[in-house]
Each structure stands twice: as structure tokens, then as C-alpha cells.
Write a protein that holds these residues in place. Structure first.
Motif, PDB file in Angstrom:
ATOM      1  N   ARG A   1      46.033  44.507  40.122  1.00 56.37           N
ATOM      2  CA  ARG A   1      45.155  43.619  40.126  1.00 56.37           C
ATOM      3  C   ARG A   1      45.331  42.424  41.215  1.00 56.37           C
ATOM      4  O   ARG A   1      44.539  42.089  42.005  1.00 56.37           O
ATOM      5  CB  ARG A   1      44.855  42.843  38.695  1.00 56.37           C
ATOM      6  CG  ARG A   1      43.788  41.724  38.656  1.00 56.37           C
ATOM      7  CD  ARG A   1      43.953  40.738  37.787  1.00 56.37           C
ATOM      8  NE  ARG A   1      45.217  40.197  37.941  1.00 56.37           N
ATOM      9  CZ  ARG A   1      45.577  39.204  36.665  1.00 56.37           C
ATOM     10  NH1 ARG A   1      45.072  39.091  35.754  1.00 56.37           N
ATOM     11  NH2 ARG A   1      46.718  38.660  36.811  1.00 56.37           N
TER      12      ARG A   1
ATOM     13  N   THR B   1      47.559  37.248  27.999  1.00 55.79           N
ATOM     14  CA  THR B   1      46.149  38.043  28.237  1.00 55.79           C
ATOM     15  C   THR B   1      46.009  38.039  29.739  1.00 55.79           C
ATOM     16  O   THR B   1      46.672  37.432  30.493  1.00 55.79           O
ATOM     17  CB  THR B   1      44.963  37.040  27.660  1.00 55.79           C
ATOM     18  OG1 THR B   1      45.055  35.647  28.314  1.00 55.79           O
ATOM     19  CG2 THR B   1      44.994  37.146  26.163  1.00 55.79           C
ATOM     20  N   TRP B   2      44.952  38.598  30.054  1.00 49.12           N
ATOM     21  CA  TRP B   2      44.531  38.950  31.626  1.00 49.12           C
ATOM     22  C   TRP B   2      44.445  37.425  32.492  1.00 49.12           C
ATOM     23  O   TRP B   2      44.882  37.505  33.771  1.00 49.12           O
ATOM     24  CB  TRP B   2      43.268  39.601  31.714  1.00 49.12           C
ATOM     25  CG  TRP B   2      43.583  41.004  31.610  1.00 49.12           C
ATOM     26  CD1 TRP B   2      43.271  42.211  30.454  1.00 49.12           C
ATOM     27  CD2 TRP B   2      44.107  42.031  32.451  1.00 49.12           C
ATOM     28  NE1 TRP B   2      43.985  43.234  30.608  1.00 49.12           N
ATOM     29  CE2 TRP B   2      44.503  43.415  31.840  1.00 49.12           C
ATOM     30  CE3 TRP B   2      44.705  41.870  33.823  1.00 49.12           C
ATOM     31  CZ2 TRP B   2      44.869  44.532  32.651  1.00 49.12           C
ATOM     32  CZ3 TRP B   2      45.580  42.914  34.466  1.00 49.12           C
ATOM     33  CH2 TRP B   2      45.488  44.101  33.763  1.00 49.12           C
ATOM     34  N   ASP B   3      43.844  36.473  31.811  1.00 49.28           N
ATOM     35  CA  ASP B   3      43.570  35.354  32.364  1.00 49.28           C
ATOM     36  C   ASP B   3      44.702  34.312  32.426  1.00 49.28           C
ATOM     37  O   ASP B   3      44.637  33.261  32.890  1.00 49.28           O
ATOM     38  CB  ASP B   3      42.188  34.610  32.003  1.00 49.28           C
ATOM     39  CG  ASP B   3      42.286  34.408  30.425  1.00 49.28           C
ATOM     40  OD1 ASP B   3      43.180  34.915  29.849  1.00 49.28           O
ATOM     41  OD2 ASP B   3      41.192  33.810  30.046  1.00 49.28           O
ATOM     42  N   ASN B   4      45.763  34.853  31.971  1.00 49.59           N
ATOM     43  CA  ASN B   4      47.031  33.836  31.763  1.00 49.59           C
ATOM     44  C   ASN B   4      48.227  34.715  32.222  1.00 49.59           C
ATOM     45  O   ASN B   4      49.375  33.710  32.745  1.00 49.59           O
ATOM     46  CB  ASN B   4      47.220  33.485  30.372  1.00 49.59           C
ATOM     47  CG  ASN B   4      48.304  32.322  30.239  1.00 49.59           C
ATOM     48  OD1 ASN B   4      48.159  31.354  30.833  1.00 49.59           O
ATOM     49  ND2 ASN B   4      49.491  32.449  29.498  1.00 49.59           N
TER      50      ASN B   4
ATOM     51  N   LYS C   1      41.943  33.367  40.881  1.00 50.66           N
ATOM     52  CA  LYS C   1      41.983  32.914  39.433  1.00 50.66           C
ATOM     53  C   LYS C   1      42.222  34.434  38.629  1.00 50.66           C
ATOM     54  O   LYS C   1      41.563  35.277  39.078  1.00 50.66           O
ATOM     55  CB  LYS C   1      40.611  32.579  39.150  1.00 50.66           C
ATOM     56  CG  LYS C   1      40.330  31.910  37.492  1.00 50.66           C
ATOM     57  CD  LYS C   1      38.999  31.396  37.487  1.00 50.66           C
ATOM     58  CE  LYS C   1      38.692  31.209  35.896  1.00 50.66           C
ATOM     59  NZ  LYS C   1      39.365  31.406  34.864  1.00 50.66           N
ATOM     60  N   PRO C   2      43.145  34.631  37.823  1.00 49.47           N
ATOM     61  CA  PRO C   2      43.261  35.742  37.228  1.00 49.47           C
ATOM     62  C   PRO C   2      42.206  36.192  36.237  1.00 49.47           C
ATOM     63  O   PRO C   2      41.446  35.240  35.566  1.00 49.47           O
ATOM     64  CB  PRO C   2      44.887  35.376  36.350  1.00 49.47           C
ATOM     65  CG  PRO C   2      44.909  33.897  36.187  1.00 49.47           C
ATOM     66  CD  PRO C   2      44.135  33.330  37.402  1.00 49.47           C
ATOM     67  N   LYS C   3      41.958  37.441  36.235  1.00 46.63           N
ATOM     68  CA  LYS C   3      40.881  37.807  35.238  1.00 46.63           C
ATOM     69  C   LYS C   3      41.137  39.335  34.943  1.00 46.63           C
ATOM     70  O   LYS C   3      42.022  40.105  35.644  1.00 46.63           O
ATOM     71  CB  LYS C   3      39.503  37.681  35.979  1.00 46.63           C
ATOM     72  CG  LYS C   3      39.347  38.417  37.199  1.00 46.63           C
ATOM     73  CD  LYS C   3      37.868  38.275  37.849  1.00 46.63           C
ATOM     74  CE  LYS C   3      37.697  39.225  39.035  1.00 46.63           C
ATOM     75  NZ  LYS C   3      36.342  39.256  39.687  1.00 46.63           N
TER      76      LYS C   3
END
Length: 175
Positions: A93, A122-125, A152-154
Motif C-alpha cells: 500500500r 488497523t489500516w489507518d494507524n 494518509k493511511p487507509k
């Protein structure tokens, strides 16, 4: 045939864009798969979109295969789950680059909000970080250390959605 002369590309090396029953671009398949879908009645040619049309010949008939086909069967979308957060997927990613400095060497994973401070896995952290940036950040928040994320991670998007977005970028005149 002389070595400096090139053969025209084989029709069987071409690819076809497949649209869902709702006219959403779903994927790109090789022409053999497109022929199978057309002959089985699971797809139909889309004639209103400009594109190449290739002839595929057999001993008994000639099939016109367009560059775009639409599925005619009501194929419920296969259930797709967001992949689990793991090193391989996070590196993919983030483009195998540190999300703080851009380095591609000595990569590790980092929790933006440290787990010790309640940050989830998690994906956003979770992001890719090189060892020096990860050591610099340590067990602190970004603003405490002066680091800034490059993006920004997602979580990854559904493959069909990603394909559709790419298709519309490449073919703005079709929409």
C-alpha cells in the motif's frame, strides 16, 4: 521471413475490458476469456463504445470480438473482505517507502498512534517506516517528534473499484 521484419501482433494477445451488468468496468481479460464469455452467452458486445473489433476464426464460424463487452448474467459480486493488516500488504500500500522520509531501505512497520497510547492495529494507524524514522518517533505521537506523514493511511479498496477508477482515468471520453 527475414529477421528484421516483424510479424503483426496476434489477435490472441489482445485484451478486452469487461463491464458488469450495470455497465461498470470490472476487469480486463485476455481475448480467449472474452471469446468464452461471448460464446457461452454470458457476455454481449458493447457496440456504442468506440474501440477495436477483432475477428476470431474457427473452422465453423467467425466471431467479432469488440474491445469492450458487458456481462449478461446476474453475477452477484463476489464477497470481498479487506485483507488483514500485515507487513506485506502495508508495504505494498505504501509503495515500499517510508511514510515519513521516503526512504526505501531498512523498512519496518510503525503505529502512528503507538499501541501503548491506545493506538489500534488497523489500516489507518499502521504505516511503513524506515528504522531511523521509527527510532526517532519511538513511543511518541507525530507532533511530539515533528514528523509528518507523506500520505494518509487507509485500507485497500475493492479491486473492482480500483480498476474502475483507473479505467475512467484512462478513458475520459467514454464516460
Amino acid at each position: 521471413m527475414e529477421p528484421d521484419q516483424q510479424r503483426p501482433p496476434s489477435v490472441l494477445q489482445k485484451s478486452v475490458v469487461v463491464f458488469s451488468k450495470n455497465y461498470l468496468p470490472v476487469s480486463r481479460v485476455n481475448i480467449r476469456r472474452a471469446v468464452t464469455l461471448l460464446v457461452a452467452g454470458q457476455a454481449e458486445p458493447l457496440g456504442f463504445i468506440e474501440g477495436a473489433i477483432w475477428q476470431v476464426r474457427s473452422p465453423s464460424f467467425v466471431l467479432q470480438v469488440p474491445e469492450h463487452i458487458r456481462l449478461t448474467v446476474s453475477n452477484p459480486e463476489r464477497l470481498w473482505k479487506v485483507p488483514p493488516v500485515n507487513r506485506r500488504e502495508v508495504l505494498r500500500r505504501d509503495g515500499h517507502a517510508c511514510q515519513y522520509c521516503g526512504s526505501t531501505r531498512k523498512l519496518t512497520l510503525d503505529h502512528v498512534i503507538p499501541k501503548s497510547k491506545g493506538g489500534p492495529h488497523t489500516w489507518d494507524n499502521v504505516v511503513t517506516a524506515c528504522e531511523p524514522c521509527n527510532l526517532k518517533k519511538g513511543n511518541q505521537l507525530l507532533h511530539e517528534v515533528g514528523l509528518v506523514l507523506k500520505s494518509k493511511p487507509k485500507a485497500p479498496t475493492h479491486p473492482a473499484v480500483a480498476f474502475a477508477e483507473q479505467f475512467w482515468k484512462e478513458h475520459p471520453s467514454v464516460s
